[in-house]
Motif scaffolding. Structure first.
Motif, PDB file in Angstrom:
ATOM      1  N   UNK A   1       0.819  -1.210   0.000  1.00  0.00           N
ATOM      2  CA  UNK A   1       0.000   0.000   0.000  1.00  0.00           C
ATOM      3  C   UNK A   1       0.843   1.245   0.000  1.00  0.00           C
ATOM      4  N   UNK A   2       1.927   1.228   0.779  1.00  0.00           N
ATOM      5  CA  UNK A   2       2.816   2.389   0.817  1.00  0.00           C
ATOM      6  C   UNK A   2       3.523   2.583  -0.515  1.00  0.00           C
ATOM      7  N   UNK A   3       3.866   1.474  -1.181  1.00  0.00           N
ATOM      8  CA  UNK A   3       4.556   1.580  -2.466  1.00  0.00           C
ATOM      9  C   UNK A   3       3.661   2.216  -3.510  1.00  0.00           C
ATOM     10  N   UNK A   4       2.340   2.014  -3.360  1.00  0.00           N
ATOM     11  CA  UNK A   4       1.405   2.566  -4.337  1.00  0.00           C
ATOM     12  C   UNK A   4       1.232   4.063  -4.161  1.00  0.00           C
ATOM     13  N   UNK A   5       1.631   4.579  -2.993  1.00  0.00           N
ATOM     14  CA  UNK A   5       1.499   6.006  -2.741  1.00  0.00           C
ATOM     15  C   UNK A   5       2.742   6.732  -3.247  1.00  0.00           C
ATOM     16  N   UNK A   6       2.814   8.035  -2.989  1.00  0.00           N
ATOM     17  CA  UNK A   6       3.958   8.801  -3.434  1.00  0.00           C
ATOM     18  C   UNK A   6       3.779   9.285  -4.864  1.00  0.00           C
ATOM     19  N   UNK A   7       4.898   9.619  -5.509  1.00  0.00           N
ATOM     20  CA  UNK A   7       4.865  10.226  -6.832  1.00  0.00           C
ATOM     21  C   UNK A   7       5.440   9.274  -7.868  1.00  0.00           C
ATOM     22  N   UNK A   8       4.733   9.139  -8.977  1.00  0.00           N
ATOM     23  CA  UNK A   8       5.171   8.293 -10.081  1.00  0.00           C
ATOM     24  C   UNK A   8       5.178   9.124 -11.351  1.00  0.00           C
ATOM     25  N   UNK A   9       6.313   9.148 -12.063  1.00  0.00           N
ATOM     26  CA  UNK A   9       6.461   9.942 -13.282  1.00  0.00           C
ATOM     27  C   UNK A   9       6.736   9.007 -14.454  1.00  0.00           C
ATOM     28  N   UNK A  10       5.940   9.133 -15.507  1.00  0.00           N
ATOM     29  CA  UNK A  10       6.104   8.314 -16.709  1.00  0.00           C
ATOM     30  C   UNK A  10       6.298   9.242 -17.899  1.00  0.00           C
ATOM     31  N   UNK A  11       7.369   9.020 -18.645  1.00  0.00           N
ATOM     32  CA  UNK A  11       7.610   9.837 -19.831  1.00  0.00           C
ATOM     33  C   UNK A  11       6.708   9.370 -20.971  1.00  0.00           C
TER      34      UNK A  11
ATOM     35  N   UNK B   1      -2.998  17.026  -3.270  1.00  0.00           N
ATOM     36  CA  UNK B   1      -2.746  18.143  -2.364  1.00  0.00           C
ATOM     37  C   UNK B   1      -3.787  19.218  -2.639  1.00  0.00           C
ATOM     38  N   UNK B   2      -4.017  20.077  -1.665  1.00  0.00           N
ATOM     39  CA  UNK B   2      -5.066  21.090  -1.796  1.00  0.00           C
ATOM     40  C   UNK B   2      -4.523  22.506  -1.901  1.00  0.00           C
ATOM     41  N   UNK B   3      -3.197  22.654  -1.758  1.00  0.00           N
ATOM     42  CA  UNK B   3      -2.615  23.995  -1.779  1.00  0.00           C
ATOM     43  C   UNK B   3      -1.251  23.967  -2.474  1.00  0.00           C
ATOM     44  N   UNK B   4      -0.942  25.023  -3.206  1.00  0.00           N
ATOM     45  CA  UNK B   4       0.368  25.116  -3.852  1.00  0.00           C
ATOM     46  C   UNK B   4       1.461  25.350  -2.817  1.00  0.00           C
ATOM     47  N   UNK B   5       1.087  25.666  -1.589  1.00  0.00           N
ATOM     48  CA  UNK B   5       2.066  25.854  -0.523  1.00  0.00           C
ATOM     49  C   UNK B   5       2.483  24.529   0.124  1.00  0.00           C
ATOM     50  N   UNK B   6       1.787  23.462  -0.224  1.00  0.00           N
ATOM     51  CA  UNK B   6       2.161  22.139   0.263  1.00  0.00           C
ATOM     52  C   UNK B   6       3.472  21.725  -0.414  1.00  0.00           C
ATOM     53  N   UNK B   7       4.487  21.311   0.356  1.00  0.00           N
ATOM     54  CA  UNK B   7       5.754  20.894  -0.256  1.00  0.00           C
ATOM     55  C   UNK B   7       5.587  19.799  -1.307  1.00  0.00           C
ATOM     56  N   UNK B   8       4.513  19.016  -1.211  1.00  0.00           N
ATOM     57  CA  UNK B   8       4.291  17.951  -2.189  1.00  0.00           C
ATOM     58  C   UNK B   8       3.979  18.520  -3.576  1.00  0.00           C
ATOM     59  N   UNK B   9       3.404  19.724  -3.623  1.00  0.00           N
ATOM     60  CA  UNK B   9       3.136  20.363  -4.913  1.00  0.00           C
ATOM     61  C   UNK B   9       4.457  20.685  -5.602  1.00  0.00           C
ATOM     62  N   UNK B  10       5.374  21.271  -4.873  1.00  0.00           N
ATOM     63  CA  UNK B  10       6.692  21.598  -5.431  1.00  0.00           C
ATOM     64  C   UNK B  10       7.411  20.342  -5.897  1.00  0.00           C
ATOM     65  N   UNK B  11       7.366  19.302  -5.072  1.00  0.00           N
ATOM     66  CA  UNK B  11       8.073  18.080  -5.414  1.00  0.00           C
ATOM     67  C   UNK B  11       7.465  17.419  -6.649  1.00  0.00           C
ATOM     68  N   UNK B  12       6.140  17.486  -6.786  1.00  0.00           N
ATOM     69  CA  UNK B  12       5.480  16.917  -7.965  1.00  0.00           C
ATOM     70  C   UNK B  12       5.976  17.594  -9.241  1.00  0.00           C
ATOM     71  N   UNK B  13       6.072  18.916  -9.223  1.00  0.00           N
ATOM     72  CA  UNK B  13       6.534  19.648 -10.398  1.00  0.00           C
ATOM     73  C   UNK B  13       8.015  19.397 -10.658  1.00  0.00           C
ATOM     74  N   UNK B  14       8.807  19.362  -9.618  1.00  0.00           N
ATOM     75  CA  UNK B  14      10.249  19.170  -9.792  1.00  0.00           C
ATOM     76  C   UNK B  14      10.562  17.782 -10.344  1.00  0.00           C
ATOM     77  N   UNK B  15       9.895  16.762  -9.832  1.00  0.00           N
ATOM     78  CA  UNK B  15      10.125  15.417 -10.347  1.00  0.00           C
ATOM     79  C   UNK B  15       9.692  15.309 -11.804  1.00  0.00           C
ATOM     80  N   UNK B  16       8.597  15.959 -12.152  1.00  0.00           N
ATOM     81  CA  UNK B  16       8.136  15.953 -13.544  1.00  0.00           C
ATOM     82  C   UNK B  16       9.165  16.616 -14.447  1.00  0.00           C
ATOM     83  N   UNK B  17       9.665  17.771 -14.024  1.00  0.00           N
ATOM     84  CA  UNK B  17      10.621  18.520 -14.833  1.00  0.00           C
ATOM     85  C   UNK B  17      11.920  17.741 -15.037  1.00  0.00           C
TER      86      UNK B  17
END
Length: 205
Positions: free
Chosen positions: A17-27, A155-171
């Motif tokens: 269950x934990x492995x299914x969470x987090x951020x996954x990026x596919x090109x 996430x519900x806010x752009x101030x959540x660190x997870x928002x930044x991390x989502x964009x950075x991992x994508x980039x």
């Protein structure tokens, strides 16, 4: 040993269950090689700030502030774009080159769908309560150059660190070389002078 087996099963289930969470990026495949992707980005970046657009924003801050936050996060990520990103088509060096960030598009949407979307051809969306999808595409007019599809915890806010991390991992993965991108899209052979320019009008896609 036998008594501990149920605990082991529970532990494995929790780990899965934990492995299914987090951020996954596919090109996503665009038919453009990794080297060509970077060359097109560098060409656009040399002309001035690159246009950035967002759609289907569900954050507390709203579409405008989300776009500003995304531009601030992404601007330092690409050395090919020394002047960063802008939300104003009039300030973009070449507005036909643009980054599009679509949140929660339909699973069937491809990079071409994101690039071709406009006010008269809007995207359809599929928002889920627990997970969030970000489709980030670098377009030249209606043609995708580079694209990634990212899934993350909602996430519900752009101030959540997870928002930044989502964009950075994508980039980080967006312009990496991919075995499936063989340069088959001849239209994206590097052109020193673009043949067509878009009207500098920012649309909601």
């Amino acid at each position: 040993m036998i008594r501990s087996l149920p605990k082991l099963i529970v532990a494995l289930a929790l780990a899965s269950g934990l492995a299914a969470c987090g951020t996954s990026v596919v090109q996503e495949q665009t038919g453009v090689t990794g080297q060509a992707k970077s060359r097109v980005l560098a060409f656009a970046g040399k002309q001035g700030p690159v246009l950035l657009q967002v759609s289907n924003v569900d954050f507390a801050e709203g579409r405008g502030e989300t776009a500003v936050a995304a531009a601030e996060i992404l601007s330092p990520m690409f050395r090919e774009v020394p002047k960063g990103f802008t939300l104003d088509p009039q300030k973009a060096g070449l507005p036909q080159y643009r980054f599009r960030l679509a949140f929660d598009p339909m699973a069937s949407a491809g990079p071409e769908t994101i690039c071709a979307a406009s006010e008269t051809n809007p995207l359809s969306y599929d928002r889920r309560p627990a997970r969030q999808t970000l489709f980030m595409v670098f377009c030249r007019q209606d043609v995708p150059v580079a694209a990634v599809r990212t899934q993350a915890d909602r996430v519900t806010s752009v101030r959540d660190p997870k928002f930044r991390e989502m964009l950075r991992q994508s980039a980080r993965q967006m312009f990496q070389a991919s075995a499936g991108d063989t340069g088959s899209l001849g239209i994206l052979t590097f052109e020193p002078e673009p043949r067509i320019k878009l009207n500098p009008v920012e649309g909601i896609f």
